[in-house]
Design a protein around this motif. Sequence first.
Motif, PDB file in Angstrom:
ATOM      1  N   TRP A  23       0.845  -1.191   0.000  1.00 41.65           N
ATOM      2  CA  TRP A  23       0.000   0.000   0.000  1.00 41.65           C
ATOM      3  C   TRP A  23       0.883   1.245   0.000  1.00 41.65           C
ATOM      4  N   LEU A  24       0.668   2.124  -0.993  1.00 38.08           N
ATOM      5  CA  LEU A  24       1.401   3.389  -1.068  1.00 38.08           C
ATOM      6  C   LEU A  24       0.554   4.494  -0.447  1.00 38.08           C
ATOM      7  N   SER A  25       1.079   5.119   0.586  1.00 31.92           N
ATOM      8  CA  SER A  25       0.357   6.183   1.274  1.00 31.92           C
ATOM      9  C   SER A  25       0.741   7.542   0.708  1.00 31.92           C
ATOM     10  N   GLY A  26      -0.199   8.488   0.809  1.00 31.43           N
ATOM     11  CA  GLY A  26       0.094   9.870   0.442  1.00 31.43           C
ATOM     12  C   GLY A  26       0.574  10.632   1.669  1.00 31.43           C
ATOM     13  N   ALA A  27       1.544  11.514   1.475  1.00 30.15           N
ATOM     14  CA  ALA A  27       2.133  12.238   2.605  1.00 30.15           C
ATOM     15  C   ALA A  27       1.120  13.112   3.336  1.00 30.15           C
ATOM     16  N   LYS A  28       0.050  13.484   2.667  1.00 31.10           N
ATOM     17  CA  LYS A  28      -0.956  14.350   3.278  1.00 31.10           C
ATOM     18  C   LYS A  28      -1.587  13.685   4.497  1.00 31.10           C
ATOM     19  N   ASN A  29      -1.561  12.339   4.531  1.00 30.05           N
ATOM     20  CA  ASN A  29      -2.199  11.615   5.620  1.00 30.05           C
ATOM     21  C   ASN A  29      -1.192  11.055   6.637  1.00 30.05           C
ATOM     22  N   PHE A  30       0.080  11.433   6.511  1.00 30.82           N
ATOM     23  CA  PHE A  30       1.088  10.934   7.444  1.00 30.82           C
ATOM     24  C   PHE A  30       0.843  11.478   8.854  1.00 30.82           C
ATOM     25  N   ASN A  31       1.308  10.729   9.851  1.00 28.93           N
ATOM     26  CA  ASN A  31       1.112  11.167  11.232  1.00 28.93           C
ATOM     27  C   ASN A  31       2.015  12.325  11.614  1.00 28.93           C
ATOM     28  N   ASP A  32       3.061  12.561  10.845  1.00 26.86           N
ATOM     29  CA  ASP A  32       3.989  13.659  11.119  1.00 26.86           C
ATOM     30  C   ASP A  32       3.541  14.901  10.360  1.00 26.86           C
ATOM     31  N   LEU A  33       3.147  15.926  11.098  1.00 30.63           N
ATOM     32  CA  LEU A  33       2.657  17.176  10.508  1.00 30.63           C
ATOM     33  C   LEU A  33       3.701  17.848   9.619  1.00 30.63           C
ATOM     34  N   PHE A  34       4.982  17.608   9.899  1.00 26.62           N
ATOM     35  CA  PHE A  34       6.072  18.285   9.199  1.00 26.62           C
ATOM     36  C   PHE A  34       6.586  17.509   7.990  1.00 26.62           C
ATOM     37  N   ASP A  35       6.063  16.324   7.775  1.00 26.97           N
ATOM     38  CA  ASP A  35       6.584  15.443   6.725  1.00 26.97           C
ATOM     39  C   ASP A  35       6.365  16.031   5.332  1.00 26.97           C
ATOM     40  N   CYS A  36       7.403  15.937   4.488  1.00 27.46           N
ATOM     41  CA  CYS A  36       7.333  16.332   3.079  1.00 27.46           C
ATOM     42  C   CYS A  36       7.033  17.821   2.884  1.00 27.46           C
ATOM     43  N   TYR A  95       1.260  18.968  -5.566  1.00 33.50           N
ATOM     44  CA  TYR A  95       1.870  18.022  -6.507  1.00 33.50           C
ATOM     45  C   TYR A  95       2.616  16.928  -5.740  1.00 33.50           C
ATOM     46  N   LEU A  96       3.312  17.301  -4.664  1.00 35.42           N
ATOM     47  CA  LEU A  96       4.057  16.325  -3.861  1.00 35.42           C
ATOM     48  C   LEU A  96       3.114  15.328  -3.197  1.00 35.42           C
ATOM     49  N   TYR A  97       1.932  15.776  -2.848  1.00 33.96           N
ATOM     50  CA  TYR A  97       0.973  14.891  -2.183  1.00 33.96           C
ATOM     51  C   TYR A  97       0.430  13.805  -3.115  1.00 33.96           C
ATOM     52  N   GLU A  98       0.673  13.936  -4.419  1.00 34.07           N
ATOM     53  CA  GLU A  98       0.196  12.928  -5.370  1.00 34.07           C
ATOM     54  C   GLU A  98       1.093  11.695  -5.401  1.00 34.07           C
ATOM     55  N   PHE A  99       2.280  11.793  -4.789  1.00 30.62           N
ATOM     56  CA  PHE A  99       3.201  10.659  -4.788  1.00 30.62           C
ATOM     57  C   PHE A  99       2.776   9.621  -3.760  1.00 30.62           C
ATOM     58  N   SER A 165      14.222  14.739  -2.962  1.00 33.52           N
ATOM     59  CA  SER A 165      14.882  15.367  -1.821  1.00 33.52           C
ATOM     60  C   SER A 165      13.869  15.785  -0.758  1.00 33.52           C
ATOM     61  N   ILE A 166      12.750  16.347  -1.201  1.00 34.88           N
ATOM     62  CA  ILE A 166      11.716  16.790  -0.264  1.00 34.88           C
ATOM     63  C   ILE A 166      11.008  15.603   0.380  1.00 34.88           C
ATOM     64  N   LEU A 167      10.627  14.621  -0.453  1.00 34.62           N
ATOM     65  CA  LEU A 167       9.854  13.480   0.046  1.00 34.62           C
ATOM     66  C   LEU A 167      10.674  12.567   0.950  1.00 34.62           C
ATOM     67  N   ALA A 168      11.999  12.668   0.868  1.00 33.38           N
ATOM     68  CA  ALA A 168      12.857  11.797   1.668  1.00 33.38           C
ATOM     69  C   ALA A 168      13.617  12.575   2.743  1.00 33.38           C
ATOM     70  N   ASN A 185       5.405   8.066  -8.459  1.00 35.74           N
ATOM     71  CA  ASN A 185       4.646   9.235  -8.889  1.00 35.74           C
ATOM     72  C   ASN A 185       3.187   8.889  -9.188  1.00 35.74           C
ATOM     73  N   ASP A 186       2.301   9.772  -8.732  1.00 36.84           N
ATOM     74  CA  ASP A 186       0.875   9.685  -9.062  1.00 36.84           C
ATOM     75  C   ASP A 186       0.236   8.383  -8.587  1.00 36.84           C
ATOM     76  N   LYS A 187       0.690   7.860  -7.439  1.00 30.14           N
ATOM     77  CA  LYS A 187       0.137   6.608  -6.908  1.00 30.14           C
ATOM     78  C   LYS A 187      -0.277   6.760  -5.442  1.00 30.14           C
ATOM     79  N   SER A 188      -0.628   7.956  -5.039  1.00 27.91           N
ATOM     80  CA  SER A 188      -0.993   8.195  -3.648  1.00 27.91           C
ATOM     81  C   SER A 188      -2.217   7.380  -3.243  1.00 27.91           C
ATOM     82  N   ASP A 189      -2.104   6.697  -2.086  1.00 20.83           N
ATOM     83  CA  ASP A 189      -3.199   5.905  -1.516  1.00 20.83           C
ATOM     84  C   ASP A 189      -3.697   4.858  -2.502  1.00 20.83           C
ATOM     85  N   GLN A 190      -2.765   4.031  -2.957  1.00 20.03           N
ATOM     86  CA  GLN A 190      -3.103   2.963  -3.894  1.00 20.03           C
ATOM     87  C   GLN A 190      -2.364   1.672  -3.532  1.00 20.03           C
ATOM     88  N   LEU A 191      -2.961   0.554  -3.936  1.00 20.41           N
ATOM     89  CA  LEU A 191      -2.359  -0.764  -3.767  1.00 20.41           C
ATOM     90  C   LEU A 191      -1.656  -1.134  -5.075  1.00 20.41           C
TER      91      LEU A 191
END
Length: 247
Positions: A23-36, A95-99, A165-168, A185-191
């Motif tokens: 499962w690929l998660s989108g950074a928008k839903n990460f538990n860390d507010l500062f992530d990405c 755009y970053l949240y789409e990863f 660099s940003i996502l990591a 890329n473009d696989k946020s919240d997908q199996l």
Amino acid sequence: MKLYKYQKYSHQTLGSIIKNKIWLSGAKNFNDLFDCKFQQDKFTENEYIELKHINDFRKKQDIPYVDLGFSKFEFNEIIFNDVKTNAMYHGAQEYLYEFGIFCLSEIPDSILMWSHYADNHKGICLEFDVDLKLNNTLLAVNYATKYPKVSIYDMGINLAKTTHSILATKSADWSYEKEWRYIVNDKSDQLINNPFKLTSIIFGARSKSEDIETILEAVKHNKDVSFKKATQSNTDYEMLISDYVHI
């Protein structure tokens, strides 16, 4: 190289193991507010002109590019207009949240990660064999005290490098996780199909016997997968990983 994924046990987790999916998660839903997140850095008119030529070429070649969203005549206005500048960077952030991101760790015996990600030691930890040469979007996380500083020019010149660099990059507070990220890329919240080889399943110290039996039955035909058990040390603050003995 071995990397590990701590997970809560669930029907979804079991299904992913059986079907060899992740499962690929989108950074928008990460538990860390500062992530990405990243810092805004302005760019010059010369950089704009260079980037405009590069974008024109990329459009013709059907190559991904950063849409500047404005003409040269608007450039000076944007440089001195925080509203428009912030809108540009907001678009870059979206755009970053789409990863899609699959988070892994170098270590299978972290007390904190067993507690946080594996349902208070009732879950499992998956061990994967990873070939770094075959997975160029699998990146070691960089831990820092400040956001990466990025301009639209940086993203335009080398979109993949800047994006990765940003996502990591994460806060140094998380350095104990020794994290790696598989980024698509473009696989946020997908199996998706699992790009790695599953080599072992580690049961948590509090794993229920019925959950263990279900997993053993489901994976019994895969001879490449071994089973291990995490246990609590009697003397030290540490988790011990050993082969699972099925009684």
